[in-house]
Design a protein around this motif. Structure first.
Motif, mmCIF file in Angstrom:
data_model
loop_
_atom_site.group_PDB
_atom_site.id
_atom_site.type_symbol
_atom_site.label_atom_id
_atom_site.label_comp_id
_atom_site.label_asym_id
_atom_site.label_seq_id
_atom_site.Cartn_x
_atom_site.Cartn_y
_atom_site.Cartn_z
ATOM 1 N N ALA A 423 0.825 -1.209 0.000
ATOM 2 C CA ALA A 423 0.000 0.000 0.000
ATOM 3 C C ALA A 423 0.863 1.266 0.000
ATOM 4 O O ALA A 423 0.581 2.219 -0.737
ATOM 5 N N VAL A 424 1.903 1.273 0.801
ATOM 6 C CA VAL A 424 2.774 2.448 0.862
ATOM 7 C C VAL A 424 3.473 2.669 -0.481
ATOM 8 O O VAL A 424 3.522 3.793 -1.002
ATOM 9 N N THR A 427 1.446 4.193 -3.459
ATOM 10 C CA THR A 427 1.165 5.633 -3.504
ATOM 11 C C THR A 427 2.060 6.346 -4.511
ATOM 12 O O THR A 427 1.733 7.449 -4.959
ATOM 13 N N ARG A 429 4.754 7.707 -3.857
ATOM 14 C CA ARG A 429 5.459 8.804 -3.184
ATOM 15 C C ARG A 429 6.742 8.338 -2.504
ATOM 16 O O ARG A 429 7.631 9.150 -2.246
ATOM 17 N N THR A 459 7.599 12.232 5.398
ATOM 18 C CA THR A 459 6.500 11.770 4.542
ATOM 19 C C THR A 459 6.416 10.246 4.545
ATOM 20 O O THR A 459 5.312 9.677 4.594
ATOM 21 N N LEU A 463 3.097 8.155 5.747
ATOM 22 C CA LEU A 463 2.411 7.166 4.916
ATOM 23 C C LEU A 463 2.352 5.809 5.610
ATOM 24 O O LEU A 463 1.316 5.134 5.600
ATOM 25 N N TRP A 467 -1.259 4.171 6.608
ATOM 26 C CA TRP A 467 -1.687 2.903 6.016
ATOM 27 C C TRP A 467 -1.678 1.757 7.018
ATOM 28 O O TRP A 467 -2.373 0.752 6.819
#
Length: 475
Positions: A423-424, A427, A429, A459, A463, A467
């Motif tokens: 999931a991370v 993103t 990012r 950041t 995240l 999550w």
């Protein structure tokens, strides 16, 4: 391409790279292409007639950049980042433009002597012993990777253990054995296969609570092999293991190696450059007293573009004895004088590029103080991330983290942690990777990028924290 055309397109390439560095943070860190997507955009056949160079740069934007995982993204935290910097990139261009082949001193005297000098500089910055320099009995050589450093040092160790028989007659299978920890770089087994020893010659030694090699277990394994008539050839200790960053106790492993006559190679691929900082030089405890060879990768954490492994040996005669082959067409008076280094005898290939220019440029641009600042900056960011993880009762830190790698886990099963990692990363990012710590799935956050700053690490934690609640919520 004429000199005038080279100037024109060269400026365009430098502008393109500079623009890429400025915009890379806006791109998804992990590539989103599907298998075969890049090739599907390329023509089936090569062009019959040459094309403008500008069309290649157009395709860099259209095809190549979307198909990249961006290692120079400031939020690239996977594996171990590879640092790139302006000085190193420009020096790479100088190397390509010169196009020299540094196999012999005669074929490129400056290529050879700059490499000797820059690696002596690096040895001094790292606090390595004088015997690893050209003023001593050894010296440094640039290999492409830590795995190649393992290979050439194992060949040197076999040469020493067999008194030259292996170089002449090949491997006596089943006679020689080598050792490393269960946490060591997986390339070590590959190297054993390449040399002809085979995977069965590798002894993986258990680790202690801190995931470092257990010297008592090493001694037990060596005692057993000697009793069975086998010869311990080499032990590879690791300073900063790939998986967790563990530091093997070289000062305790060294005496065991010396007792059994085994070569001690220290693989410090990622972490070794941290010793540029005096307060981190503890990672080299025992290296000066006991190591026969040592390797670290400036292309990981020292702002030097791939590929660049700095491999040092204490006895250059063992290395060249294992690898030197001199055909008539390469004979020359300089080599026969014994007054020069021919680096072709220090590596597997005959040919070699002018890679020393990269580290020379990096050291001259940043200075020792600038390099120390970079290392300290990365270590401080990792400690901050570890503090956030440790202060959150949803998570566990799974391994010691004295440098720039943090291994951690969301409390729960492996599947929830796999889901968290996916999931991370989805993103776009940030990009984290994973490992297993004593059989348990763990996330890894490794810091070392040239442009990584506090806000990028913050950041990443935001995240992960966000999550964690989502993936842990029953559906």
């Amino acid at each position: 391409m004429t000199a005038a055309q080279f100037r024109e397109h060269g400026r365009a390439v430098v502008d393109w790279v500079a623009d890429y560095w400025e915009r890379v943070e806006s791109l998804p860190v992990l590539s989103t292409v599907t298998p075969g997507e890049v090739r599907a955009q390329l023509p089936r056949f090569p062009p019959e007639v040459g094309e403008p160079f500008s069309s290649l740069l157009d395709d860099m934007d259209r095809i190549i950049v979307p198909g990249l995982t961006h290692w120079q993204h400031p939020s690239f935290f996977a594996y171990y980042p590879t640092g790139a910097s302006g000085p190193a990139a420009l020096a790479d261009l100088l190397s390509s433009g010169l196009g020299v082949q540094g196999m012999l001193w005669q074929s490129a005297p400056a290529c050879t002597e700059l490499e000797q000098h820059v690696l002596d500089w690096l040895a001094g910055l790292l606090g390595l012993p004088e015997r690893f320099t050209f003023s001593g009995t050894g010296g440094g050589v640039i290999q492409d990777s830590a795995s190649t450093a393992m290979l050439v040092t194992l060949l040197a160790a076999l040469h020493r253990a067999s008194r030259g028989r292996v170089a002449r007659d090949g491997i006596d299978r089943g006679r020689y054995v080598v050792y490393t920890s269960t946490e060591a770089n997986h390339g070590f087994e590959k190297v054993a296969r390449i040399t002809g020893l085979g995977a069965s010659a590798v002894r993986f030694i258990d680790t202690r609570a801190d995931l470092s090699m257990d010297p008592r277990a090493l001694r037990t394994a060596m005692e057993h092999d000697v009793a069975e008539g086998r010869t311990p050839v080499l032990v590879m200790a690791t300073v900063g293991t790939t998986s967790t960053g563990a530091v093997d106790p070289v000062q305790l492993i060294g005496p065991v190696c010396r007792e059994y006559g085994a070569w001690l190679h220290v693989d410090a691929a990622h972490a070794g450059v941290a010793a540029i900082c005096p307060e981190l030089r503890w990672i080299h405890a025992g290296v000066a007293e006991f190591a026969d060879s040592y390797a670290t990768n400036p292309h990981k954490w020292l702002l030097t573009t791939l590929d660049f492994d700095a491999c040092f040996v204490a006895d250059r005669g063992a290395l060249t004895g294992a690898l030197a082959v001199l055909p008539e067409y390469l004979r020359n008076s300089a080599s026969e004088s014994g007054a020069v280094v021919d680096y072709r005898d220090w590596q597997v290939p005959v040919g070699r590029r002018f890679r020393a220019l990269k580290l020379w440029a990096v050291i001259r641009w940043y200075g020792a103080a600038g390099l120390r600042d970079h290392i300290r900056h990365c270590v401080a960011l990792a400690q901050q991330f570890a503090f956030w993880v440790g202060a959150d009762d949803r998570f566990d830190v799974l391994a010691p983290h004295p440098l720039s790698l943090v291994c951690f886990r969301l409390r729960g099963g492996d599947e929830v942690n796999r889901a968290l990692l996916a999931a991370v990363n989805a993103t776009g990012r940030v990009f984290l990777s994973h490992t297993k710590v004593r059989g348990t799935f763990a996330l890894r956050l490794a810091i070392g990028g040239t442009a990584t700053r506090h806000e990028h690490v913050a950041t990443a934690w935001a995240l992960v924290s966000e999550w964690a609640d989502i993936v842990a919520t029953p559906r």
